[in-house]
Design an enzyme around this catalytic site. Structure first.
Site, PDB file in Angstrom:
ATOM      1  CE1 TYR A 129     -49.550  35.184  49.511  1.00 34.93           C
ATOM      2  CE2 TYR A 129     -48.765  32.930  49.339  1.00 34.93           C
ATOM      3  CZ  TYR A 129     -49.648  33.917  48.975  1.00 34.93           C
ATOM      4  OH  TYR A 129     -50.627  33.638  48.064  1.00 34.93           O
ATOM      5  NE  ARG A 182     -61.440  33.215  52.120  1.00 38.27           N
ATOM      6  CZ  ARG A 182     -60.697  33.116  51.033  1.00 38.27           C
ATOM      7  NH1 ARG A 182     -61.231  32.837  49.894  1.00 38.27           N
ATOM      8  NH2 ARG A 182     -59.388  33.315  51.054  1.00 38.27           N
ATOM      9  CE  LYS A 200     -52.787  36.426  48.224  1.00 37.22           C
ATOM     10  NZ  LYS A 200     -52.795  35.107  47.618  1.00 37.22           N
ATOM     11  CD  GLU A 272     -55.833  37.364  47.272  1.00 39.78           C
ATOM     12  OE1 GLU A 272     -55.347  37.626  46.173  1.00 39.78           O
ATOM     13  OE2 GLU A 272     -56.009  36.198  47.672  1.00 39.78           O
ATOM     14  CG  ASP A 273     -58.057  36.417  51.146  1.00 39.42           C
ATOM     15  OD1 ASP A 273     -58.024  35.702  50.125  1.00 39.42           O
ATOM     16  OD2 ASP A 273     -57.238  36.297  52.069  1.00 39.42           O
ATOM     17  CG  ASP A 295     -54.843  35.313  44.073  1.00 39.68           C
ATOM     18  OD1 ASP A 295     -54.361  34.659  43.132  1.00 39.68           O
ATOM     19  OD2 ASP A 295     -54.329  35.380  45.200  1.00 39.68           O
ATOM     20  CG  ASP A 296     -59.073  34.334  47.201  1.00 35.08           C
ATOM     21  OD1 ASP A 296     -58.069  33.863  47.739  1.00 35.08           O
ATOM     22  OD2 ASP A 296     -59.407  35.533  47.322  1.00 35.08           O
ATOM     23  CG  ASN A 437     -53.419  28.776  52.385  1.00 36.16           C
ATOM     24  OD1 ASN A 437     -52.627  27.864  52.527  1.00 36.16           O
ATOM     25  ND2 ASN A 437     -53.752  29.275  51.209  1.00 36.16           N
TER      26      ASN A 437
HETATM   27  O1  LIG Z   1     -52.972  33.749  50.389  1.00 37.85           O
HETATM   28  C1  LIG Z   1     -52.795  32.538  50.168  1.00 37.85           C
HETATM   29  O2  LIG Z   1     -51.911  31.871  50.709  1.00 37.85           O
HETATM   30  C2  LIG Z   1     -53.654  31.860  49.148  1.00 37.85           C
HETATM   31  C3  LIG Z   1     -54.953  32.523  49.086  1.00 37.85           C
HETATM   32  O3  LIG Z   1     -55.213  33.368  48.254  1.00 37.85           O
HETATM   33  C4  LIG Z   1     -55.923  32.245  50.152  1.00 37.85           C
HETATM   34  O4  LIG Z   1     -55.754  31.274  50.899  1.00 37.85           O
HETATM   35  O5  LIG Z   1     -56.884  33.018  50.253  1.00 37.85           O
HETATM   36 MG   LIG Z   2     -56.667  34.734  48.960  1.00 33.29          MG
END
Ligand SMILES: O=C([O-])CC(=O)C(=O)O
Ligand SMILES: [Mg+2]
Length: 581
Positions: A129, A182, A200, A272-273, A295-296, A437
């Site tokens: 991760y 992103r 994830k 996600e992202d 999630d974000d 991150n």
């Molecule tokens: O993945 C991770 O560590 C947390 C998250 O969703 C991100 O930063 O986009």
């Molecule tokens: Mg994310």
């Protein structure tokens, strides 16, 4: 005999009870897959990651499953295999090598991979991760060995349902999907973003106990605007600029429809992202028709709220008395802000609009204020309050006097010494969260936060930091990462058979997480529980989320279990080897 028309066939019901292979639910235009299932044995059993146990196959299993001669004579148990692997992984100098070794293990012996990850979660989380997964995505083309997850690209337009059917598992419960625009705070990594859904979902199984075979990582490749990748000879994605507008939304819509058609109403789709502009739109567009969760925006909001709720014990003041300042007004920033406002409104019995006034956001153009309203993107508009323009973060701190500072802009080292000192001059115990991150993008390090605040900061970060010693005291900062929330959150949706995500479920998850912080954690300055008990934490989050789903009438799995925590615990995947008959 009556003639059967095309439209009769088209209107066939969506997945009968025994329609495991989606054959009845497929419309006439869609080809079906000729599935055949067989029992794995012998050589192919050793190469089937789901059932392979390597040297742990017992004497009896070696006899009945045609393994004699295919393995050396020794029989090792899972514990010893784990020890050997951990020794090997610790030998590697670079985190990326560890990442590759773990990926290979996942592809070779799935149960051993999850056992190792669960038993050594604090050591291995930073590998599978953030931060290592970020580096893996950047170098995905060069380290590519075997594909993981499902790749859907613009080339598959009109055929996405067929692509879904190529995936070998039929009973999918959770999809994590990205379009790679992103990735963490690293920007557009195109198709190489696949590392994120894969990582994830590994956490969904390891931390949340959703069966690995029920998890599907998906990357939608609509091109990339990353010139470096476009010119990289090892890039694995479409070599073109990103599709936008109608072309983009049509592909996404086809995907969303195909997923529901193939897997039914209860499939959880975690976004996600995605880049801001698409993330908010996709969530708004599909939250009323699909079981979707960003999630974000939502996971990060819930985890941060949990930290703030738990920090009330250290600051001795209710959240409603705090003033919040964000650096970053994207998915994370506005998502967190909105959930805080919702929480405060319930705490104070006030309106959400009123509660928003305690929360201020700074973006690349400075403090978000009323006079900027016309030029703001929609998702920022609720945060435009009455104030004269302020152009930077330090100025905003001085103007607003925040008690809580949250970084979510993906700008590494934006919390300078002056910023931390300004927060410390206003507050006895400044609450500082550097959420971006991976570690390179973190707004400040743990060491900087503790040193510059002279040991007074309550600090949490998105990526992990080692404990810091300052003037003889050891400070253990905690990771305010959505990894605390999404695995248990998803499990709660799955066990209750939820059909929609409701904001109150995010509050329920945050409260469950905050409730797991022990006195021992607080004594070390932590505002989150330690990751080592994450399976127990996830079960409590799942139970709270499921209970909320039942309360709101959104749960499809009836009757409601009497003891939901027990139900959550008992439905969690365990990677201990099974004996084969
Ligand atoms: O993945 C991770 O560590 C947390 C998250 O969703 C991100 O930063 O986009
Ligand atoms: Mg994310």
């Amino acid at each position: 005999m009556e003639k059967v028309t095309n439209s009769d066939l088209k209107s066939s019901v969506n997945g009968g009870v025994v329609d495991v292979y989606g054959e009845d639910s497929a419309t006439i235009e869609h080809n079906i897959t000729p599935w055949s299932l067989s029992v794995s044995s012998g050589y192919s059993l050793l190469r089937d990651p789901r059932y392979n146990k390597g040297l742990a196959f017992t004497e009896k299993e070696r006899d009945t499953h045609y393994l004699r001669g295919l393995l050396p004579p020794v029989v090792l148990d899972q514990k010893l295999q784990e020890k050997r692997l951990l020794n090997n992984i610790r030998q590697y100098q670079f985190p990326l090598q560890k990442y590759m070794a773990l990926t290979e293990l996942q592809e070779r012996n799935e149960r051993l991979f999850y056992k190792l990850l669960i038993d050594n979660v604090e050591e291995l989380l930073p590998i599978v991760y953030t931060p290592t997964v970020g580096e893996a995505c950047q170098k995905f083309g060069s380290i590519f060995r075997r594909p993981q997850g499902l790749f859907i690209s613009l080339k598959d337009k009109g055929k996405i349902l067929d692509v879904l059917k190529n995936w070998p598992e039929r009973n999918i419960q959770v999809i994590v999907v990205t379009d790679g625009e992103r990735i963490l705070g690293l920007g557009d990594l195109g198709c190489q973003g696949m590392g994120i859904p894969v990582g994830k979902l590994a956490l969904y199984s390891a931390l949340g106990g959703v069966r690995p075979s029920a998890c599907l990582p998906v990357t939608i490749d609509v091109g990339t605007n990353n010139e470096k990748l476009l010119n990289d000879e090892f890039y694995i994605g479409l070599r073109q600029k990103r599709a936008t507008g109608q072309e983009y939304s049509e592909l996404l819509h086809e995907f969303m429809s195909a997923v529901k058609q193939n897997y039914g109403e209860n499939i959880l789709i975690q976004f996600e992202d995605f880049a801001n502009h698409n993330a908010f739109e996709l969530l708004a567009k599909y939250r009323d028709t699909h079981l979707v969760f960003n999630d974000d925006i939502q996971g990060t909001a819930s985890v941060v709220l949990a930290g703030l709720v738990s920090a009330q014990k250290l600051t001795n003041s209710p959240l409603a008395e705090h003033t919040f300042l964000f650096l970053g007004a994207g998915e994370a920033g506005t998502g967190i802000a909105e959930l805080i406002a919702l929480y405060i409104s319930k705490q104070m019995n006030a309106s959400v609009e009123e509660s928003r006034k305690k929360i201020w956001l700074v973006d690349s153009k400075g403090l978000i204020v009323n006079s900027r309203k016309d030029s703001l993107q929609d998702f920022k508009k609720p945060w435009a309050h009455e104030h004269e323009p302020v152009k930077d973060l330090l100025g905003a701190i001085k103007a607003i006097n925040p008690t809580v500072l949250i970084g979510s802009a993906g700008i590494g080292r934006a919390f300078t010494k002056e910023v931390i000192e300004a927060m410390s001059s206003i507050n006895e115990r400044p609450l500082i969260m550097a959420l971006s991150n991976p570690t390179t993008q973190s707004e400040c390090t743990a060491e900087e936060a503790y040193t510059w605040s002279k040991g007074r900061a309550i600090f949490a970060s998105g990526s992990p930091f080692d404990p810091v010693e300052y003037e003889g005291n050891v400070f253990v900062s905690t990771q305010a990462n959505n990894a605390y929330i999404f695995p248990g959150f998803g499990l709660g949706l799955v066990i209750s058979g939820a059909i929609r995500v409701h904001d109150d479920m995010l509050l329920a998850a945050a409260e469950a997480l905050a409730g797991q912080v022990s006195k021992e954690n607080y004594d070390k300055g932590m505002i989150y529980p330690s990751f080592s008990s994450i399976r127990k934490i996830s079960a409590h989050i799942a139970a709270n989320v499921a209970a909320k789903a039942y309360e709101l009438g959104l749960a499809g799995r009836l009757p409601r279990p009497k003891d939901i925590v027990k139900c959550a615990e008992s439905s969690m995947y365990s990677p201990t080897y099974r004996l084969y008959r």
